[in-house]
Scaffold this motif. Structure first.
Motif, PDB file in Angstrom:
ATOM      1  N   VAL A 149       7.501 -42.803 -86.467  1.00  0.00           N
ATOM      2  CA  VAL A 149       7.455 -41.788 -87.206  1.00  0.00           C
ATOM      3  C   VAL A 149       8.118 -40.879 -86.657  1.00  0.00           C
ATOM      4  O   VAL A 149       9.340 -39.628 -86.385  1.00  0.00           O
ATOM      5  N   ILE A 150       7.226 -40.447 -85.202  1.00  0.00           N
ATOM      6  CA  ILE A 150       7.474 -39.352 -84.566  1.00  0.00           C
ATOM      7  C   ILE A 150       8.076 -39.930 -83.261  1.00  0.00           C
ATOM      8  O   ILE A 150       8.918 -39.138 -83.026  1.00  0.00           O
ATOM      9  N   VAL A 151       8.058 -41.069 -82.584  1.00  0.00           N
ATOM     10  CA  VAL A 151       8.998 -41.349 -81.461  1.00  0.00           C
ATOM     11  C   VAL A 151      10.057 -41.724 -81.674  1.00  0.00           C
ATOM     12  O   VAL A 151      10.848 -41.400 -81.221  1.00  0.00           O
ATOM     13  N   GLU A 152      10.381 -42.670 -82.493  1.00  0.00           N
ATOM     14  CA  GLU A 152      12.059 -43.684 -82.632  1.00  0.00           C
ATOM     15  C   GLU A 152      12.546 -42.808 -83.857  1.00  0.00           C
ATOM     16  O   GLU A 152      13.605 -42.665 -83.731  1.00  0.00           O
ATOM     17  N   GLU A 153      11.789 -42.860 -85.131  1.00  0.00           N
ATOM     18  CA  GLU A 153      12.865 -41.936 -86.081  1.00  0.00           C
ATOM     19  C   GLU A 153      12.799 -40.561 -86.146  1.00  0.00           C
ATOM     20  O   GLU A 153      13.204 -39.353 -86.829  1.00  0.00           O
ATOM     21  N   GLU A 154      11.764 -39.387 -85.371  1.00  0.00           N
ATOM     22  CA  GLU A 154      12.016 -38.233 -84.899  1.00  0.00           C
ATOM     23  C   GLU A 154      11.898 -37.087 -86.290  1.00  0.00           C
ATOM     24  O   GLU A 154      12.407 -36.600 -86.537  1.00  0.00           O
ATOM     25  N   LEU A 155      11.316 -37.712 -86.627  1.00  0.00           N
ATOM     26  CA  LEU A 155      10.613 -36.915 -88.529  1.00  0.00           C
ATOM     27  C   LEU A 155      10.164 -35.529 -87.858  1.00  0.00           C
ATOM     28  O   LEU A 155       9.846 -35.121 -86.890  1.00  0.00           O
ATOM     29  N   ALA A 156      10.698 -34.326 -88.694  1.00  0.00           N
ATOM     30  CA  ALA A 156      10.563 -32.572 -88.806  1.00  0.00           C
ATOM     31  C   ALA A 156       9.358 -32.696 -89.052  1.00  0.00           C
ATOM     32  O   ALA A 156       8.906 -31.855 -87.349  1.00  0.00           O
ATOM     33  N   PHE A 157       8.298 -33.353 -89.265  1.00  0.00           N
ATOM     34  CA  PHE A 157       7.175 -32.514 -89.788  1.00  0.00           C
ATOM     35  C   PHE A 157       7.283 -30.578 -90.162  1.00  0.00           C
ATOM     36  O   PHE A 157       6.857 -30.354 -88.582  1.00  0.00           O
ATOM     37  N   PRO A 158       7.578 -30.755 -90.492  1.00  0.00           N
ATOM     38  CA  PRO A 158       8.065 -29.158 -89.895  1.00  0.00           C
ATOM     39  C   PRO A 158       6.573 -28.247 -89.979  1.00  0.00           C
ATOM     40  O   PRO A 158       6.909 -27.036 -88.881  1.00  0.00           O
ATOM     41  N   SER A 159       5.516 -28.450 -90.270  1.00  0.00           N
ATOM     42  CA  SER A 159       4.567 -27.190 -89.967  1.00  0.00           C
ATOM     43  C   SER A 159       3.667 -28.085 -88.608  1.00  0.00           C
ATOM     44  O   SER A 159       3.623 -27.352 -87.474  1.00  0.00           O
ATOM     45  N   GLY A 160       4.149 -28.932 -88.517  1.00  0.00           N
ATOM     46  CA  GLY A 160       3.899 -29.433 -86.896  1.00  0.00           C
ATOM     47  C   GLY A 160       4.143 -29.149 -85.712  1.00  0.00           C
ATOM     48  O   GLY A 160       3.737 -28.720 -85.138  1.00  0.00           O
ATOM     49  N   THR A 161       5.705 -28.778 -86.364  1.00  0.00           N
ATOM     50  CA  THR A 161       6.949 -28.703 -85.297  1.00  0.00           C
ATOM     51  C   THR A 161       6.321 -26.927 -85.101  1.00  0.00           C
ATOM     52  O   THR A 161       6.426 -26.295 -83.837  1.00  0.00           O
ATOM     53  N   ALA A 162       6.436 -26.114 -85.998  1.00  0.00           N
ATOM     54  CA  ALA A 162       6.541 -24.746 -85.703  1.00  0.00           C
ATOM     55  C   ALA A 162       4.929 -24.245 -85.132  1.00  0.00           C
ATOM     56  O   ALA A 162       4.795 -23.649 -84.360  1.00  0.00           O
ATOM     57  N   THR A 163       4.233 -25.170 -84.807  1.00  0.00           N
ATOM     58  CA  THR A 163       2.553 -24.900 -84.232  1.00  0.00           C
ATOM     59  C   THR A 163       2.835 -25.681 -83.101  1.00  0.00           C
ATOM     60  O   THR A 163       2.015 -24.163 -82.211  1.00  0.00           O
TER      61      THR A 163
END
Length: 665
Positions: free
Chosen positions: A150-164
């Motif tokens: 979900v993180i490396v291959e599909e690169e899902l956004a996870f907006p709060s994690g990205t903002a952090t």
């Protein structure tokens, strides 16, 4: 796992990293700082969760506060250590929800032998610890196997994690974390800053000049903003303890306040939560409040569908509209999960059809969680969980085979929850728990205790898997070790067990739960669904409203999901079903206070004089909101001690008018 000589281990314990030789990551100072912040969040989340059923993950706020404390102590932590700080803090702070102390445990205490076929279940301290240990680790071990997907291959956004990750990058003077960085609403991307003010030191964050804008803010404003907001919120909370009417102002007149519970709570903590939630979410919550408390509550009362006092959760209007809230929450969560489940199944089939792909992992083996650990962890946490649940509740509660089934179901549902979180920034744990309840109504029909416990296992797995995956997204962008974060999550979850249980026991001794101060609305949601699945009994005329609400919000949820996937600008303004339903569950006072915070956030970011595009201004708003939330949360511990020591209120003025504000006397 590499074997380290004793001296190497000792050097790492003194400040070096584990699994990294370039910069410190998993260090005692990072873990201790995370545990300190997490314990404060634990009390705070338990306090607010018992009041309204809503808790905050606070990952971004934990990262900022950890950075500020390190500056105060003259400790130079690296960005990767800061990731460990916030991962540990989140794991410690969210246990009240993961272990069910804001819903499941109080629901078991509300059981009625005549209605439910079971006596109320009241857990002792050691039993509560056993239950918490049973469900505290399963979700943690579920995250590493799906991280790469979900993180490396599909690169899902996870907006709060990205903002952090974005904020950590700014605080430590890191270069932009890459074009894949997406910001949550209200936070500007790093690549939009002027190059003259954007820092560009090395990734370890060791530069002495991390950018003029951020440095100036951090040194001259951050601590002052955090301190004054914390103190003001604390003092207001203390005043409200001695003069409870302060938190129950009859904003719309005495009649509405006394007879229909329309009061206003000028709680800075709820205003701070509104700032953190953002205007669209608080707007959805208040739309729900208007429909529930402004229309359906009087309707049910006047037609004698809910003949009891308005605030009664069983016979009153509040208990009647709870069923409509349950229908909205369930339909919204289930519909939102359908495209996630479909997309996941489609990609699994496509991946299997193409055979083995090349290894896309970007981390070295010594920084990843070994597969052996994951397999053993899942097996041991499941076996221990089954045994502990059996020891706590016995065969009459839930049978071991059923507990095993609930763990298996929790594993599947946690994957859906992680994907939903990655795409929408919402982890539908309440909806996932209800799916488990629905299935267990078939597997163990008539057993209310088993129904609630099975839902709790599913909710715990999804909650912890989602929390760690959000943190792993932050670590991926900041180049922190997944293994270091995994350690932090395990340590935080472990310490949080006795802290959460002790805090709950203290609150339960000092206050009536449920009661005026802690109505525990989510407990009634869990219990109401379990009772419905047991005997199918509904309050008069509630079924038609439940069905129509479920249909309407199924359509709204489908439209919102479609608009979000397309990236439409209006998606955020489509009402959130869960937030709308929370407006039903809470009295108007809490929703109104959150709306104030949401309006402040909206005006701050849309006015010409606002700080959109200026990261220092965004961080300042987050710091102030965090100070508001932590101020009341920490002072609630002081109020708890006052209550335990027998120190009562100074004035009960207002109680005669039905506006006691949760007066403890």
């Amino acid at each position: 796992m590499p074997r380290y000589p004793f001296n190497a281990i000792l050097s790492r314990f003194r400040g070096g990293s584990l699994g990294s030789t370039s910069s410190p990551e998993f260090t005692p100072r990072a873990v201790l700082l995370g545990l300190l912040i997490g314990c404060l969040l634990c009390f705070t989340n338990l306090y607010f969760g018992l009041q309204t059923g809503w808790i905050s993950m606070m990952s971004l706020q934990s990262a900022i506060i950890g950075f500020l404390i390190s500056k105060l102590l003259a400790i130079q932590i690296t960005p990767q250590e800061n990731v460990v700080v916030q991962t540990t803090a989140v794991a410690t702070g969210t246990m009240p929800l993961a272990a069910g102390f804001v819903g499941i445990i109080p629901a078991l205490g509300l059981l009625d032998e005549q209605k439910d076929g079971s006596h109320p279940v009241s857990l002792s301290w050691i039993s509560a610890v056993g239950w918490s240990c049973a469900i505290a680790y399963f979700g943690v071990f579920m995250s590493p196997p799906i991280r790469k997907r979900v993180i490396v291959e599909e690169e899902l956004a996870f907006p709060s994690g990205t903002a952090t990750a974005q904020v950590i990058s700014v605080l430590h003077g890191m270069p932009s974390t890459g074009s894949g960085l997406r910001s949550r609403h209200g936070y500007s991307p790093l690549d939009q800053q002027d190059e003259e003010t954007s820092p560009s030191p090395d990734i370890a964050g060791d530069s002495q000049d991390p950018g003029s804008q951020t440095s100036e803010f951090t040194q001259n404003h951050a601590w002052f903003s955090l301190l004054w907001s914390f103190l003001v919120s604390s003092m207001l909370t203390l005043m409200a303890y001695f003069f409870p009417v302060i938190f129950a102002l009859p904003l719309f007149g005495d009649y509405l306040a006394r007879n229909w519970l329309w009061t206003f709570t000028p709680s800075l903590s709820y205003i701070g939560q509104g700032i953190i939630m953002g205007f669209p979410t608080t707007l959805s919550m208040n739309l729900g409040m208007l429909v529930g408390w402004g229309f359906l509550s009087p309707l049910s009362k006047y037609h004698n569908w809910a003949p009891g006092p308005v605030g009664d959760m069983t016979t009153g209007a509040r208990g009647w509209i709870l069923w409509i809230s349950l229908a909205i929450m369930s339909s919204d969560s289930l519909v939102a999960l359908i495209p996630t489940a479909w997309e996941y199944a489609r990609k699994l089939v496509a991946h299997a059809g193409h055979g083995l792909d090349h290894d896309s992992e970007v981390e070295t083996g010594d920084r990843l969680v070994p597969t052996k650990w994951v397999l053993w962890g899942i097996a041991c946490s499941t076996a221990a969980g089954i045994l502990l649940v059996w020891l706590v509740f016995g065969n009459e509660g839930i049978k071991p085979w059923a507990t095993l089934l609930s763990f298996g179901l929790g594993a599947l549902l946690s994957i859906l929850g992680v994907r939903a979180l990655g795409e929408t920034d919402i982890n539908p744990v309440s909806g996932l728990g209800k799916i488990s309840q629905l299935l267990f109504a078939v597997i163990q029909p008539g057993n209310v205790v088993a129904n609630i416990i099975a839902g709790g296992v599913a909710e715990a797995g999804a909650q912890q898997a989602g929390d760690l995956m959000q943190d792993l997204k932050t670590g991926h962008l900041v180049q922190a070790s997944p293994r270091a974060q995994f350690y932090g999550q395990l340590i935080g979850s472990t310490l949080s067990i006795p802290v959460t249980v002790t805090a709950f026991v203290l609150y339960n001794r000092a206050y009536t739960i449920p009661g005026p101060t802690f109505p525990v609305p989510m407990a009634y949601v869990w219990l109401s669904l379990a009772r419905l699945l047991r005997d199918g009994s509904l309050p008069e005329k509630s079924a038609i409203f439940m069905l129509s609400s479920a249909v309407v919000f199924s359509l709204i949820s489908a439209f919102k999901t479609h608009a979000t996937k397309r990236g439409s600008w209006y998606a955020k303004w489509i009402p959130s079903g869960v937030a709308f339903a929370i407006g039903f569950l809470n009295t108007p006072s809490f929703s109104l206070a959150r709306l104030v915070g949401g309006v402040v956030e909206h005006i701050y970011h849309t006015s010409r004089g606002g700080s959109r595009g200026k990261v220092g201004g965004d961080i300042r708003l987050i710091v102030v909101a965090s100070g508001f939330v932590l101020g009341e949360g920490v002072m609630s511990i002081g109020c708890l001690l006052l209550r335990t020591c027998g120190v009562g209120v100074a004035s009960c003025w207002g109680c005669d008018f039905g506006m006691c504000g949760g007066c403890p006397t």
